[in-house]
Design a protein around this motif. Structure first.
Motif, PDB file in Angstrom:
ATOM      1  N   ARG A 231       4.352   4.587  -1.131  1.00  0.00           N
ATOM      2  CA  ARG A 231       5.527   3.809  -0.732  1.00  0.00           C
ATOM      3  C   ARG A 231       5.200   2.929   0.470  1.00  0.00           C
ATOM      4  NH1 ARG A 231      11.302   4.040  -0.650  1.00  0.00           N
ATOM      5  NH2 ARG A 231      11.904   2.146   0.456  1.00  0.00           N
ATOM      6  N   PHE A 234       3.030   0.060  -0.660  1.00  0.00           N
ATOM      7  CA  PHE A 234       3.781  -0.911  -1.455  1.00  0.00           C
ATOM      8  C   PHE A 234       4.701  -1.744  -0.570  1.00  0.00           C
ATOM      9  CE2 PHE A 234       7.381  -1.898  -4.438  1.00  0.00           C
ATOM     10  CZ  PHE A 234       6.697  -2.858  -5.158  1.00  0.00           C
ATOM     11  N   THR A 237       2.610  -4.391   0.838  1.00  0.00           N
ATOM     12  CA  THR A 237       2.290  -5.388  -0.180  1.00  0.00           C
ATOM     13  C   THR A 237       3.460  -6.341  -0.394  1.00  0.00           C
ATOM     14  OG1 THR A 237       0.653  -4.021  -1.334  1.00  0.00           O
ATOM     15  CG2 THR A 237       1.811  -5.672  -2.649  1.00  0.00           C
ATOM     16  N   CYS A 238       4.662  -5.797  -0.479  1.00  0.00           N
ATOM     17  CA  CYS A 238       5.841  -6.655  -0.653  1.00  0.00           C
ATOM     18  C   CYS A 238       5.995  -7.614   0.517  1.00  0.00           C
ATOM     19  CB  CYS A 238       7.097  -5.788  -0.805  1.00  0.00           C
ATOM     20  SG  CYS A 238       7.222  -4.945  -2.392  1.00  0.00           S
ATOM     21  N   PRO A 333       4.294  -0.088  -8.122  1.00  0.00           N
ATOM     22  CA  PRO A 333       3.093   0.691  -8.437  1.00  0.00           C
ATOM     23  C   PRO A 333       3.216   1.240  -9.859  1.00  0.00           C
ATOM     24  CG  PRO A 333       3.835   1.200  -6.226  1.00  0.00           C
ATOM     25  CD  PRO A 333       4.902   0.340  -6.850  1.00  0.00           C
ATOM     26  N   TRP A 375      -5.072  -2.405  -7.650  1.00  0.00           N
ATOM     27  CA  TRP A 375      -4.280  -2.683  -6.453  1.00  0.00           C
ATOM     28  C   TRP A 375      -4.900  -2.081  -5.199  1.00  0.00           C
ATOM     29  CZ3 TRP A 375       0.231   0.764  -4.761  1.00  0.00           C
ATOM     30  CH2 TRP A 375       0.845   0.245  -3.602  1.00  0.00           C
ATOM     31  N   LEU A 385      -1.034  -1.504  -9.581  1.00  0.00           N
ATOM     32  CA  LEU A 385       0.248  -2.191  -9.448  1.00  0.00           C
ATOM     33  C   LEU A 385       0.609  -2.706 -10.832  1.00  0.00           C
ATOM     34  CD1 LEU A 385       2.195  -3.101  -7.085  1.00  0.00           C
ATOM     35  CD2 LEU A 385       1.053  -5.332  -7.243  1.00  0.00           C
TER      36      LEU A 385
END
Length: 410
Positions: A231, A234, A237-238, A333, A375, A385
């Motif tokens: 989490r 991610f 990444t966002c 993911p 990813w 991902l």
């Protein structure tokens, strides 16, 4: 009983001996004068596809011994050979594809090249390992409940589950007809796209110039399933991707536990309908995990299947609402966490399977295209991902996946 005599030595235990090496004359493709970007690329094929002159083993020696030599080659294999791909061999599969672990009681477990201490994932385990190890350029497989997407994530490679029904599945052992799709692995996205073009009788699926218009949805219901470290990665990444794309984190109307349970019941009901008589007569030939799964499938009652079908209809409506606006995609993911270790207990593997299915079942229930792309990794163990889109948007899903990967590699 171990059937190592049917396993090709070395090569990460990915290939079965039957079909390794030169093709039988009956399977040699007819001449194709078209130039092809696939010419010379090496092709490994999951041992559920018919290849003329070979037996289709399905990961179970008793099944294999009952099969005649195939009279024709499955269209998905033939089309790739006709485009000039170079045959490498048939690869190990979990028994009749009814598992996600990548373990086969008869042939053993193909070795995950990304992290040999962890499982490769299945059921397209051998094809994923062959590609990840560099022993093949494309690994053809199938995806029913995640058998392309999960091993792609575990092995750190590209994998695609196309829209259900988009690719001809003739000449292939299926597990559950309304879920099974032909899928494939590659180490680079361009090759993944070239195979999509070949199998859909089109041109290579080049990246679209419109990918920047994509509206990315991140469902809160799936975020809740992630391991805390996944989490956090991610979220980071966002934050990077927001410089180029609109990312909407919100409730999407998904019900992962209920949908995964409905998937399990409907899959089992179709398994029993298709393979019930043979499985009943040969239960003792399966490894313990697959045997228990078949036994449970044979016990599914009609009212259970009917209730699960109603849940599936509700899921289809929710998914249709989400993708009603063009250029909408779900990015997440691929799985809640990395592959379990090879020495994990059966109970741990089953728990990981249940949690993974809550993310994988969405594309399965609705027949959606989904691409898993390399990813990140945690202590050397990969996690993919994924991009999921509306039915028929396979090329757009792949184009966005390529654009995201390029942005994250900058």
């Amino acid at each position: 009983m171990n059937h190592a005599d049917l396993l090709q030595p070395g090569l990460h235990r990915a290939f079965v001996r039957d079909g390794f090496g030169a093709l039988p004359p009956a399977a040699l493709p007819s001449a194709d004068t078209r130039s092809s970007s696939l010419s010379g690329a090496r092709l490994a094929v999951k041992d559920v596809f018919d290849v003329a002159g070979l037996r289709t083993g399905g990961g179970n020696p008793a099944w294999r011994d009952a099969q005649p030599l195939a009279a024709a080659t499955a269209p998905a294999v033939r089309l790739l050979l006709e485009r000039g791909m170079r045959w490498v061999g048939k690869t190990v599969t979990d028994e009749l594809t009814y598992s996600l672990a990548g373990i086969n009681a008869h042939y053993g477990t193909p070795e995950n090249p990304a992290d040999p201490a962890r499982l490769p994932g299945g059921s397209s385990s051998g094809s994923a390992v062959a590609v990840a190890a560099g022993d093949a350029d494309v690994g053809l497989g199938t995806d029913c409940g995640g058998s392309i997407r999960l091993p792609a994530s575990y092995c750190g490679i590209w994998g695609i589950r196309p829209t259900h029904g988009r690719i001809a599945g003739n000449g292939c052992v299926t597990l559950a007809h309304s879920f099974d799709t032909v899928g494939w692995f590659a180490r680079d996205a361009a090759l993944l796209a070239d195979v999509l073009g070949a199998l859909t009788h089109g041109e290579p699926a080049a990246p679209s110039n419109d990918v920047r218009r994509a509206r990315i949805v991140v469902p809160n219901e799936l975020l809740a399933l992630l391991h805390p470290a996944a989490r956090a990665a991610f979220d980071a990444t966002c934050a990077r991707l927001r410089a180029s794309w609109s990312i909407d984190v919100r409730d999407a109307g998904f019900s992962p536990p209920a949908w995964a349970d409905a998937f399990r019941v409907l899959q089992a009901a179709e398994v029993a309908a298709q393979h019930g008589p043979w499985a009943t007569a040969h239960l003792d030939t399966f490894g313990a995990d697959v045997r228990a799964r078949f036994a449970a499938a044979l016990a599914i009652a009609p009212d259970q299947a009917a209730a699960a079908q109603r849940v599936r209809v509700d899921a289809l409506r929710s998914v249709a609402r989400l993708f009603a606006d063009a250029d909408t995609f779900v990015v997440m993911p691929t799985l809640p966490w990395v592959a379990p270790r090879v020495d994990a207990s059966g109970a741990e593997i089953d728990d990981i399977r249940r949690r993974s299915q809550q993310m994988l079942c969405i594309a399965g229930l609705a027949g959606l295209p989904q691409v898993s792309l390399p990813w990140t990794a945690f202590d050397g163990a990969p996690l993919g991902l994924s991009v999921t889109g509306a039915r028929g948007d396979d090329e757009a899903v792949l184009a966005l996946a390529r654009a995201l990967h390029a942005a994250l590699m900058d």
